[in-house]
Design a protein around this motif. Structure first.
Motif, mmCIF file in Angstrom:
data_model
loop_
_atom_site.group_PDB
_atom_site.id
_atom_site.type_symbol
_atom_site.label_atom_id
_atom_site.label_comp_id
_atom_site.label_asym_id
_atom_site.label_seq_id
_atom_site.Cartn_x
_atom_site.Cartn_y
_atom_site.Cartn_z
ATOM 1 N N SER A 29 0.843 -1.186 0.000
ATOM 2 C CA SER A 29 0.000 0.000 0.000
ATOM 3 C C SER A 29 0.884 1.243 0.000
ATOM 4 O O SER A 29 1.919 1.271 0.680
ATOM 5 N N VAL A 30 0.496 2.248 -0.774
ATOM 6 C CA VAL A 30 1.229 3.511 -0.819
ATOM 7 C C VAL A 30 0.239 4.658 -0.937
ATOM 8 O O VAL A 30 -0.921 4.455 -1.272
ATOM 9 N N GLY A 31 0.711 5.866 -0.668
ATOM 10 C CA GLY A 31 -0.107 7.048 -0.910
ATOM 11 C C GLY A 31 -0.234 7.960 0.292
ATOM 12 O O GLY A 31 -0.127 7.526 1.444
ATOM 13 N N ALA A 32 -0.466 9.228 0.006
ATOM 14 C CA ALA A 32 -0.670 10.241 1.041
ATOM 15 C C ALA A 32 -2.123 10.327 1.466
ATOM 16 O O ALA A 32 -2.515 11.245 2.192
ATOM 17 N N SER A 33 -2.930 9.376 1.028
ATOM 18 C CA SER A 33 -4.362 9.455 1.284
ATOM 19 C C SER A 33 -4.691 9.410 2.771
ATOM 20 O O SER A 33 -5.635 10.056 3.221
ATOM 21 N N GLY A 34 -3.931 8.630 3.548
ATOM 22 C CA GLY A 34 -4.175 8.581 4.983
ATOM 23 C C GLY A 34 -3.979 9.952 5.618
ATOM 24 O O GLY A 34 -4.801 10.408 6.415
ATOM 25 N N ALA A 35 -2.875 10.626 5.237
ATOM 26 C CA ALA A 35 -2.613 11.969 5.748
ATOM 27 C C ALA A 35 -3.670 12.950 5.254
ATOM 28 O O ALA A 35 -4.129 13.827 5.997
ATOM 29 N N LEU A 36 -4.070 12.805 3.991
ATOM 30 C CA LEU A 36 -5.091 13.673 3.410
ATOM 31 C C LEU A 36 -6.420 13.495 4.131
ATOM 32 O O LEU A 36 -7.099 14.474 4.465
ATOM 33 N N PHE A 37 -6.806 12.255 4.378
ATOM 34 C CA PHE A 37 -8.039 12.016 5.111
ATOM 35 C C PHE A 37 -7.946 12.516 6.539
ATOM 36 O O PHE A 37 -8.956 12.854 7.157
ATOM 37 N N GLY A 38 -6.724 12.552 7.088
ATOM 38 C CA GLY A 38 -6.551 13.140 8.407
ATOM 39 C C GLY A 38 -6.906 14.613 8.406
ATOM 40 O O GLY A 38 -7.538 15.117 9.346
ATOM 41 N N LEU A 39 -6.510 15.323 7.344
ATOM 42 C CA LEU A 39 -6.875 16.736 7.225
ATOM 43 C C LEU A 39 -8.385 16.895 7.072
ATOM 44 O O LEU A 39 -8.986 17.828 7.611
ATOM 45 N N LEU A 40 -8.998 15.962 6.324
ATOM 46 C CA LEU A 40 -10.460 15.997 6.189
ATOM 47 C C LEU A 40 -11.134 15.760 7.536
ATOM 48 O O LEU A 40 -12.110 16.434 7.896
ATOM 49 N N GLY A 41 -10.615 14.788 8.286
ATOM 50 C CA GLY A 41 -11.157 14.523 9.614
ATOM 51 C C GLY A 41 -10.997 15.722 10.528
ATOM 52 O O GLY A 41 -11.902 16.056 11.303
ATOM 53 N N ALA A 42 -9.838 16.385 10.425
ATOM 54 C CA ALA A 42 -9.602 17.577 11.241
ATOM 55 C C ALA A 42 -10.545 18.705 10.855
ATOM 56 O O ALA A 42 -11.020 19.460 11.714
ATOM 57 N N MET A 43 -10.831 18.827 9.552
ATOM 58 C CA MET A 43 -11.787 19.841 9.111
ATOM 59 C C MET A 43 -13.167 19.572 9.699
ATOM 60 O O MET A 43 -13.877 20.497 10.107
ATOM 61 N N LEU A 44 -13.537 18.287 9.749
ATOM 62 C CA LEU A 44 -14.848 17.948 10.297
ATOM 63 C C LEU A 44 -14.908 18.259 11.791
ATOM 64 O O LEU A 44 -15.883 18.855 12.274
ATOM 65 N N SER A 45 -13.894 17.867 12.529
ATOM 66 C CA SER A 45 -13.894 18.143 13.964
ATOM 67 C C SER A 45 -13.804 19.637 14.236
ATOM 68 O O SER A 45 -14.398 20.152 15.187
ATOM 69 N N GLU A 46 -13.075 20.367 13.391
ATOM 70 C CA GLU A 46 -12.990 21.819 13.544
ATOM 71 C C GLU A 46 -14.345 22.457 13.270
ATOM 72 O O GLU A 46 -14.753 23.411 13.946
ATOM 73 N N LEU A 47 -15.063 21.919 12.294
ATOM 74 C CA LEU A 47 -16.408 22.414 11.997
ATOM 75 C C LEU A 47 -17.338 22.181 13.176
ATOM 76 O O LEU A 47 -18.153 23.041 13.528
ATOM 77 N N ILE A 48 -17.188 21.025 13.825
ATOM 78 C CA ILE A 48 -18.060 20.691 14.953
ATOM 79 C C ILE A 48 -17.730 21.542 16.180
ATOM 80 O O ILE A 48 -18.618 22.141 16.799
ATOM 81 N N THR A 49 -16.460 21.603 16.527
ATOM 82 C CA THR A 49 -16.073 22.294 17.762
ATOM 83 C C THR A 49 -16.152 23.808 17.647
ATOM 84 O O THR A 49 -16.307 24.510 18.639
#
Length: 283
Positions: free
Chosen positions: A171-191
């Motif tokens: 497995s390769v790719g920056a997708s895990g890190a990218l999805f981390g930013l998406l997750g952070a955006m969601l939590s930032e939107l909530i908080t």
């Protein structure tokens, strides 16, 4: 900042009801880390293609090299790699996530190195466009330090989950890190919910990007376990790192001595911060 901004809507000035500060345009950082990550990923991909050297190493079992005019940078046959990229052996050689090598050969560095590798041009372009779209805005709002931590730890979290479930493929790719930013955006939107003037547009944008990247997860060398692991890590980190103070607390700094002072954060923000930190440590 214009009210049409999906990330940060500018509402009426002079709100003193204790809600969050809504106009942060004067406090924006200059984004340099995310562009640096993009450049680094492109350079790594070029190096991988140089090492891959399809004309020399491909034996023709799956067809001829694609774009032979590129010489040693030509792509593997599409039957082997439909993403216009290198062979699996080249990716494995340069640090792809490989469960057997991590567990039995103690190559734990692959949990980090795989974040900087991509399976092909299509994979690279999709990830880098998403990274620029998401990451630059986050870096402008929260600075390079917090976004850098989010990116790297989310990528690592994605690699951990991927290594637990993907044991027969690389497995390769920056997708895990990218999805981390998406997750952070969601939590930032909530908080920081009250500072958004266009909540529906922000949620819609997040949903579209998540769906696109999950679709890419069905392609070779890309797995959705890394996406999920990165997303969960980023989501929890967002509650810890991306808090914004109440508007009333910011305004109180300019009030005369003795005036009532609002608390910096609301109770639910503290609760989310503690719960998320505990879950991160346990995880």
């Amino acid at each position: 900042m214009a009210s049409s901004d999906l990330e940060r809507g500018k509402e009426k000035a002079g709100r003193t009801n204790g809600d969050y500060r809504v106009d942060t345009s004067d406090n924006e950082w200059t984004s340099w880390l995310i562009p640096s990550f993009v450049v680094a990923n492109v350079i790594v991909f070029i190096v991988v293609m140089y090492v891959n050297d399809c004309p020399k190493n491909n034996l023709g079992f799956e067809g001829g090299c694609v774009a032979k005019a590129l010489g040693r940078f030509s792509f593997e046959p599409l039957r082997e790699n439909p993403l216009f990229g290198p062979s699996s052996s080249a990716l494995k050689k340069l640090g792809a996530l490989d469960w057997d090598k991590i567990v039995h050969q103690h190559q734990g560095w692959r949990l980090v190195s795989c974040i900087w590798l991509h399976a092909g041009v299509i994979h690279l372009i999709v990830n880098m466009l998403s990274l620029v779209f998401i990451g630059i805005r986050l870096e402008q709002q929260f600075g390079f330090a917090r976004v850098g931590i989010l990116y790297l730890l989310s990528g690592f979290g994605g690699s951990i989950l991927s290594s637990l479930f993907i044991q027969n493929n690389i497995s390769v790719g920056a997708s895990g890190a990218l999805f981390g930013l998406l997750g952070a955006m969601l939590s930032e939107l909530i908080t920081n919910w009250t500072i958004y003037s266009n909540k529906a547009a922000a949620l819609f944008t997040l949903t579209v990007i998540i769906v696109i990247n999950l679709a890419v997860g069905i392609l070779p060398y890309v797995d959705n376990f890394a996406h999920i692991g990165g997303f969960l890590t980023g989501l929890l980190l967002g509650f810890v790192l991306l808090l914004r103070p109440q508007f009333g607390w910011v305004e109180s700094q300019y009030l005369p001595a003795g005036a009532s002072v609002h608390s910096k954060y609301k109770v639910y923000q503290y609760v989310m911060w503690v719960v998320s930190l505990v879950l991160l440590i346990v995880g």
